[in-house]
Design an enzyme around this catalytic site. Structure first.
Site, PDB file in Angstrom:
ATOM      1  N   ASN A 175       0.866  -1.181   0.000  1.00  0.00           N
ATOM      2  CA  ASN A 175       0.000   0.000   0.000  1.00  0.00           C
ATOM      3  C   ASN A 175       0.899   1.226   0.000  1.00  0.00           C
ATOM      4  OD1 ASN A 175      -1.953   1.933   0.283  1.00  0.00           O
ATOM      5  ND2 ASN A 175      -2.972   0.980   2.032  1.00  0.00           N
ATOM      6  N   TYR A 176       1.000   1.852  -1.140  1.00  0.00           N
ATOM      7  CA  TYR A 176       1.871   3.013  -1.294  1.00  0.00           C
ATOM      8  C   TYR A 176       1.192   4.262  -0.744  1.00  0.00           C
ATOM      9  CZ  TYR A 176       4.641   0.274  -4.629  1.00  0.00           C
ATOM     10  OH  TYR A 176       5.419  -0.671  -5.236  1.00  0.00           O
TER      11      TYR A 176
END
Length: 253
Positions: free
Chosen positions: A44-45
């Protein structure tokens, strides 16, 4: 929750994750549960990030779930006569001298941005809230509309600022970017497509923000301001906004 540990910061993370860092790039993933052999791991950037941040830090923009936005950094002008008092208020609330706010397309602006704008435009009769007596509570007190003049100045400063930001683009319209993305696949290089998507996201966020403040400016007479809230808290205004003060009762007392 899982924790990613990388060598070399963001550059090391990207290099190690996608195999472009050579023999020296490493990545370790610490998880809080058992992971089966072959089980996929998801990244999850920057959950609160925007497309321009993803493009700059990671070199991609998610075309399926884009995060259109514009990073707006504001500060108190040094020639503001109340500059030092306003900086003290920012210090008390922990924002720092030049906070950055994220304008997002299709979302209302961050409430803290509106509070900052009220502080930025606080002057004249409203400036009494900048006195040391109110230092610890000032930010809370101006988290709601301060005065009609102040709120009007906030709206004007944002719409003018947005107009200035949009003027830096080739066009204000979104048509150019939308048309470019509708071309035959492969018409744009990867870098060109990223740039177009970032530009589309930034302009969308700016236009939406201007529209939001235009609406606020059109209904200034419908808002309740600090003086009314203060009088109401002292039971000197009723629910209709009429004074409850009765000079006859004062005389009889």
């Amino acid at each position: 929750s899982a924790k990613w540990s990388t060598m070399g910061g963001i550059v090391g993370a990207v290099s190690g994750l996608f195999g472009r860092g050579g023999d020296n790039a490493t990545m370790r993933v610490d998880v809080d549960r058992a992971v089966k052999n072959g089980e996929p791991i998801f990244v999850n950037y920057a959950p609160q990030g925007i497309d321009s941040q993803f493009a700059l830090d990671f070199g991609f923009v998610d075309a399926i779930t884009p995060s259109p936005g514009y990073a707006l950094t504001l500060s108190i002008p040094e020639d503001d006569v109340n500059c030092f008092d306003k900086l003290d208020v920012l210090d008390v609330c922990g924002l720092g001298e030049s906070p950055t706010f994220t304008l997002r397309a299709y979302q209302d602006p961050d409430p803290e941005l509106r509070t900052f704008l009220r502080l930025l435009n606080c002057k004249g009769q409203d400036a009494f809230l900048l006195e040391a007596l109110f230092r610890q509570t000032c930010w809370q007190l101006i988290s709601e509309p301060l005065s009609a003049e102040n709120e009007a100045d906030c709206c004007a400063s944002m719409t003018n600022g947005v107009a200035g930001a949009l003027a830096r683009y080739e066009t204000r319209s979104l048509d150019e970017e939308k048309n470019a993305l509708m071309q035959t696949p492969g018409s744009l290089t990867t870098r060109e497509e990223i740039a177009v998507r970032v530009r589309l996201g930034e302009k969308s966020a700016l236009i939406e923000t201007a529209s939001f403040f235009d609406v606020i400016a059109s209904r200034l007479d419908k808002l309740e301001y600090y003086q009314e809230r203060r009088l109401r808290s002292l039971n000197l205004l009723d629910e209709d906004g009429s004074s409850t003060y009765d000079p006859f009762k004062e005389t009889m007392a």
